[in-house]
Scaffold this motif. Structure first.
Motif, PDB file in Angstrom:
ATOM      1  N   ILE A  39       0.834  -1.204   0.000  1.00  0.00           N
ATOM      2  CA  ILE A  39       0.000   0.000   0.000  1.00  0.00           C
ATOM      3  C   ILE A  39       0.868   1.253   0.000  1.00  0.00           C
ATOM      4  O   ILE A  39       0.543   2.248  -0.670  1.00  0.00           O
ATOM      5  N   PHE A  40       1.971   1.221   0.723  1.00  0.00           N
ATOM      6  CA  PHE A  40       2.888   2.362   0.740  1.00  0.00           C
ATOM      7  C   PHE A  40       3.349   2.688  -0.669  1.00  0.00           C
ATOM      8  O   PHE A  40       3.271   3.845  -1.116  1.00  0.00           O
ATOM      9  N   VAL A  41       3.825   1.691  -1.400  1.00  0.00           N
ATOM     10  CA  VAL A  41       4.337   1.952  -2.748  1.00  0.00           C
ATOM     11  C   VAL A  41       3.201   2.287  -3.710  1.00  0.00           C
ATOM     12  O   VAL A  41       3.403   3.019  -4.689  1.00  0.00           O
ATOM     13  N   THR A  42       2.003   1.771  -3.443  1.00  0.00           N
ATOM     14  CA  THR A  42       0.858   2.130  -4.280  1.00  0.00           C
ATOM     15  C   THR A  42       0.549   3.616  -4.156  1.00  0.00           C
ATOM     16  O   THR A  42       0.344   4.306  -5.170  1.00  0.00           O
ATOM     17  N   VAL A  43       0.518   4.119  -2.934  1.00  0.00           N
ATOM     18  CA  VAL A  43       0.231   5.535  -2.704  1.00  0.00           C
ATOM     19  C   VAL A  43       1.334   6.419  -3.284  1.00  0.00           C
ATOM     20  O   VAL A  43       1.061   7.448  -3.919  1.00  0.00           O
ATOM     21  N   VAL A  44       2.599   6.023  -3.091  1.00  0.00           N
ATOM     22  CA  VAL A  44       3.719   6.795  -3.630  1.00  0.00           C
ATOM     23  C   VAL A  44       3.657   6.835  -5.162  1.00  0.00           C
ATOM     24  O   VAL A  44       3.827   7.899  -5.782  1.00  0.00           O
ATOM     25  N   SER A  45       3.425   5.696  -5.788  1.00  0.00           N
ATOM     26  CA  SER A  45       3.356   5.630  -7.253  1.00  0.00           C
ATOM     27  C   SER A  45       2.177   6.437  -7.784  1.00  0.00           C
ATOM     28  O   SER A  45       2.278   7.108  -8.813  1.00  0.00           O
ATOM     29  N   LEU A  46       1.051   6.372  -7.071  1.00  0.00           N
ATOM     30  CA  LEU A  46      -0.132   7.142  -7.464  1.00  0.00           C
ATOM     31  C   LEU A  46       0.161   8.637  -7.393  1.00  0.00           C
ATOM     32  O   LEU A  46      -0.195   9.407  -8.301  1.00  0.00           O
ATOM     33  N   ALA A  47       0.819   9.061  -6.315  1.00  0.00           N
ATOM     34  CA  ALA A  47       1.154  10.479  -6.153  1.00  0.00           C
ATOM     35  C   ALA A  47       2.128  10.945  -7.226  1.00  0.00           C
ATOM     36  O   ALA A  47       2.029  12.073  -7.734  1.00  0.00           O
ATOM     37  N   ALA A  48       3.069  10.070  -7.612  1.00  0.00           N
ATOM     38  CA  ALA A  48       4.092  10.449  -8.587  1.00  0.00           C
ATOM     39  C   ALA A  48       3.561  10.509 -10.018  1.00  0.00           C
ATOM     40  O   ALA A  48       4.020  11.319 -10.824  1.00  0.00           O
ATOM     41  N   LEU A  49       2.584   9.678 -10.335  1.00  0.00           N
ATOM     42  CA  LEU A  49       2.165   9.540 -11.739  1.00  0.00           C
ATOM     43  C   LEU A  49       0.733   9.967 -12.028  1.00  0.00           C
ATOM     44  O   LEU A  49       0.354  10.064 -13.201  1.00  0.00           O
ATOM     45  N   LYS A  50      -0.068  10.234 -11.001  1.00  0.00           N
ATOM     46  CA  LYS A  50      -1.485  10.498 -11.220  1.00  0.00           C
ATOM     47  C   LYS A  50      -1.711  11.649 -12.196  1.00  0.00           C
ATOM     48  O   LYS A  50      -2.580  11.579 -13.074  1.00  0.00           O
ATOM     49  N   LYS A  51      -0.942  12.722 -12.062  1.00  0.00           N
ATOM     50  CA  LYS A  51      -1.138  13.895 -12.910  1.00  0.00           C
ATOM     51  C   LYS A  51      -0.170  13.965 -14.076  1.00  0.00           C
ATOM     52  O   LYS A  51      -0.152  14.955 -14.819  1.00  0.00           O
ATOM     53  N   ALA A  52       0.628  12.911 -14.255  1.00  0.00           N
ATOM     54  CA  ALA A  52       1.565  12.881 -15.379  1.00  0.00           C
ATOM     55  C   ALA A  52       0.806  12.689 -16.688  1.00  0.00           C
ATOM     56  O   ALA A  52      -0.231  12.027 -16.731  1.00  0.00           O
ATOM     57  N   LYS A  53       1.303  13.264 -17.744  1.00  0.00           N
ATOM     58  CA  LYS A  53       0.642  13.214 -19.044  1.00  0.00           C
ATOM     59  C   LYS A  53       0.502  11.773 -19.534  1.00  0.00           C
ATOM     60  O   LYS A  53       1.470  11.025 -19.611  1.00  0.00           O
ATOM     61  N   GLY A  54      -0.731  11.378 -19.834  1.00  0.00           N
ATOM     62  CA  GLY A  54      -0.979  10.057 -20.415  1.00  0.00           C
ATOM     63  C   GLY A  54      -0.866   8.901 -19.447  1.00  0.00           C
ATOM     64  O   GLY A  54      -0.874   7.742 -19.864  1.00  0.00           O
ATOM     65  N   SER A  55      -0.779   9.180 -18.149  1.00  0.00           N
ATOM     66  CA  SER A  55      -0.632   8.084 -17.186  1.00  0.00           C
ATOM     67  C   SER A  55      -1.933   7.309 -17.051  1.00  0.00           C
ATOM     68  O   SER A  55      -3.025   7.844 -17.238  1.00  0.00           O
ATOM     69  N   THR A  56      -1.816   6.026 -16.719  1.00  0.00           N
ATOM     70  CA  THR A  56      -2.972   5.153 -16.515  1.00  0.00           C
ATOM     71  C   THR A  56      -2.811   4.396 -15.206  1.00  0.00           C
ATOM     72  O   THR A  56      -1.705   4.317 -14.650  1.00  0.00           O
ATOM     73  N   LEU A  57      -3.907   3.839 -14.730  1.00  0.00           N
ATOM     74  CA  LEU A  57      -3.826   3.028 -13.515  1.00  0.00           C
ATOM     75  C   LEU A  57      -2.922   1.822 -13.737  1.00  0.00           C
ATOM     76  O   LEU A  57      -2.255   1.354 -12.808  1.00  0.00           O
ATOM     77  N   GLN A  58      -2.906   1.305 -14.958  1.00  0.00           N
ATOM     78  CA  GLN A  58      -2.069   0.141 -15.258  1.00  0.00           C
ATOM     79  C   GLN A  58      -0.583   0.500 -15.183  1.00  0.00           C
ATOM     80  O   GLN A  58       0.232  -0.281 -14.687  1.00  0.00           O
ATOM     81  N   GLU A  59      -0.219   1.697 -15.649  1.00  0.00           N
ATOM     82  CA  GLU A  59       1.175   2.138 -15.539  1.00  0.00           C
ATOM     83  C   GLU A  59       1.557   2.313 -14.069  1.00  0.00           C
ATOM     84  O   GLU A  59       2.653   1.897 -13.646  1.00  0.00           O
ATOM     85  N   ILE A  60       0.660   2.901 -13.285  1.00  0.00           N
ATOM     86  CA  ILE A  60       0.911   3.071 -11.851  1.00  0.00           C
ATOM     87  C   ILE A  60       1.034   1.706 -11.179  1.00  0.00           C
ATOM     88  O   ILE A  60       1.880   1.499 -10.305  1.00  0.00           O
ATOM     89  N   ASN A  61       0.197   0.750 -11.605  1.00  0.00           N
ATOM     90  CA  ASN A  61       0.229  -0.607 -11.059  1.00  0.00           C
ATOM     91  C   ASN A  61       1.587  -1.270 -11.292  1.00  0.00           C
ATOM     92  O   ASN A  61       2.179  -1.866 -10.381  1.00  0.00           O
ATOM     93  N   VAL A  62       2.113  -1.153 -12.494  1.00  0.00           N
ATOM     94  CA  VAL A  62       3.418  -1.750 -12.805  1.00  0.00           C
ATOM     95  C   VAL A  62       4.529  -1.022 -12.049  1.00  0.00           C
ATOM     96  O   VAL A  62       5.489  -1.640 -11.563  1.00  0.00           O
ATOM     97  N   THR A  63       4.391   0.294 -11.910  1.00  0.00           N
ATOM     98  CA  THR A  63       5.408   1.071 -11.200  1.00  0.00           C
ATOM     99  C   THR A  63       5.511   0.644  -9.738  1.00  0.00           C
ATOM    100  O   THR A  63       6.613   0.439  -9.211  1.00  0.00           O
ATOM    101  N   HIS A  64       4.370   0.497  -9.067  1.00  0.00           N
ATOM    102  CA  HIS A  64       4.447   0.078  -7.653  1.00  0.00           C
ATOM    103  C   HIS A  64       4.856  -1.384  -7.533  1.00  0.00           C
ATOM    104  O   HIS A  64       5.414  -1.803  -6.511  1.00  0.00           O
TER     105      HIS A  64
END
Length: 531
Positions: A39-64
């Motif tokens: 959950i820690f890495v999920t929140v960090v990845s979400l914060a880092a990529l949520k507003k990035a251009k063209g980001s998706t939940l799947q990209e955030i999922n792979v990142t965490h």
């Protein structure tokens, strides 16, 4: 094909991995426990990529997925290898050998997880509480609204609670309800929002089987055995109970093996147990990976060729058990699987002390990574993330985390003057060192083995029962309480709220409880490491 594994995601994931892996090594050595960083890495990845251009939940999922991959590799090493230096402070384990063990363990954990994905996540639909919590965090965090408020309110409460408990010591970690006597051991609850959340997510069936195993071991077998003269003391009863629990878990693994062999002999068309049908190219690739793993271990470590070959089969069964238990309970006793594979190898060989700890370590690393991978693959399955890209990211992160973990372990050994001290007690590794010489109660183990095999073949959750028999009562009791509270809430409010809405709300609250303590535990670990 959509790009779920991206360059920016890989960079962010690796940067986070460096911090999480180092802090996980510290926590495992200092506390003898390792909270899931999911959950820690999920929140960090979400914060880092949520507003990035063209980001998706799947990209955030792979990142965490990448970010968390080194944590359980660190745990696998921390829970086993320090025991070597506790027994022999002058033991010399070369850095190249350590790196080979850790890297091979990480690769095999990733490989076997890919093979087990369809069986455990799609066919059996195991809950994987951490994976579900990660999925809920991503979904509600991206959408906002009432669901997000519920999740983050629960998470915030869990964070505050954990800070008061672990940061300031204002709340006890254990609540003892019964102090025990000559016949009955004490009864305690682990005061943990995370554990209650896990109990709620895995549901009443698995939680009650788990708690039932604890009642069987602690409050039926123990007093009956002492009263009848079978055990002279509570300590003897504990030895019997723990070996019985280990036997139940390994009996499940034996059942997995027998079922796979039976499927092959009967030439059934359905998928072989835990192994999906694959193309000849993929089969050849797997054979090559296993071949090079055996060669690396035989030439680069103290393991012999036969030991390395048997180890492959042992890791296969151990990682399957690890993936199954993580899915059913959210608990992954990786060091126990390492010891058990070592005991099997000791039946056919006589590995040196260094080789023995090497065997335990590589199995623990593979099992630790399997638990992490399967949690991530569960959330990825729910999010429709490409599993190939997710597994590739996990493999990259696992290898980097393996190399980093070796150096962090050795640096901490040099900085603190060894293990088994007040600064770095490494309690799990101490237990492993005590078991390297063999099982402490073979008859209890064999009884558990037979019962576990029969229960598994009867399609009953024998490994979960064994976990309850083996683990401390305070862990099993809080899991059972979490499931009970969740069931009561659903019963009380079931007449006023639809079942679907009620399940969603309880799932969000449980995920928040689980995630809040996990995040805070990792944050406290990082701060402690920097002091």
């Amino acid at each position: 094909m959509n790009r779920h594994l991206t360059v920016r995601g890989l960079i962010i994931g690796i940067l986070g991995l460096l911090v999480i892996t180092a802090s996980s090594m510290y926590v495992a050595l200092r506390m003898g426990a390792l909270p899931w960083p999911t959950i820690f890495v999920t929140v960090v990845s979400l914060a880092a990529l949520k507003k990035a251009k063209g980001s998706t939940l799947q990209e955030i999922n792979v990142t965490h997925t990448i970010m968390s991959s080194g944590a359980m590799v660190a745990g696998g090493l921390a829970f086993t290898l320090p025991g070597l230096w506790m027994l022999d402070p002058n033991a010399s384990f070369s850095i190249p050998s350590l790196i080979i063990l850790a890297v091979v363990g990480a690769i095999l954990g990733t490989l076997f997880s890919a093979l087990f994905r369809k069986k455990l996540i799609i066919e059996e639909a195991l809950p994987y509480p951490m994976g579900i919590a990660s999925y809920n965090t991503l979904q509600t965090g991206s959408k906002g609204g009432a669901g997000a408020r519920t999740l983050f309110a629960s998470m915030g409460g869990s964070v505050v609670f954990t800070i008061l408990r672990d940061g300031f010591g204002k709340i006890p970690a254990l609540l003892t309800l019964f102090k025990g006597n000559a016949l009955f051991p004490s009864f305690s609850l682990w005061v943990s929002p995370m554990a209650m959340g896990i109990g709620s997510i895995i549901g009443p069936l698995y939680a009650l089987v788990w708690f039932g195993g604890a009642i069987l071991g602690y409050y039926l077998l123990t007093p009956i055995g002492i009263q009848s003269g079978l055990f002279d003391s509570m300590a003897q009863a504990d030895v019997f109970r723990s070996n019985l629990g280990i036997g139940l878990m390994i009996g499940t693994g034996l059942g997995v093996f027998f079922k796979a062999v039976a499927s092959r002999l009967l030439a059934q068309k359905k998928l072989e147990e835990a192994t999906p049908k694959m193309s000849s190219t993929n089969r050849l690739l797997i054979i090559l990976i296993l071949f090079f793993a055996v060669i690396l271990l035989a030439l680069g470590t103290e393991l012999g060729l036969i030991e390395a070959l048997v180890l492959m089969a042992g890791i296969y069964l151990a990682t399957y058990l690890s993936g199954m238990l993580t899915g059913q309970t959210g608990i992954n006793p990786m060091e126990i699987f390492g010891i058990l594979v070592l005991l099997v190898i000791q039946l056919i060989s006589n590995p040196s002390l260094i080789a023995s700890f090497g065997i335990a370590a590589i199995v623990a690393v593979a099992c630790g990574l399997t638990g992490d991978v399967m949690n991530d693959l569960k959330s990825g399955y729910l999010l429709k993330t490409d599993p190939r890209q997710q597994i590739l990211g996990e493999g990259i992160g696992g290898v980097i985390g393996a190399v980093l973990s070796v150096f962090v372990l050795l640096i901490m050994k040099a900085s603190f003057g060894g293990f088994g001290t007040a600064e770095l007690p490494a309690p799990q590794a101490a237990a492993v060192s005590a078991m390297v010489g063999g099982l402490s109660h073979v008859p209890a183990f064999l009884i558990g083995l037979g019962i576990g095999l029969v229960l598994f073949l009867a399609k009953l959750p024998s490994a979960t029962l064994g976990l309850g028999v083996y683990l401390p009562i305070y862990i099993s009791s809080i899991m059972g309480l979490g499931a009970l509270v969740s069931s009561l809430l659903k019963f009380v409010f079931g007449k006023k709220t639809s079942k679907e809405k009620l399940n969603e709300q309880t799932g969000l609250i449980a995920s928040g409880l689980l995630g809040g303590e996990g995040i805070t535990g990792v944050a406290i670990a990082i701060l402690s490491m920097l002091k």
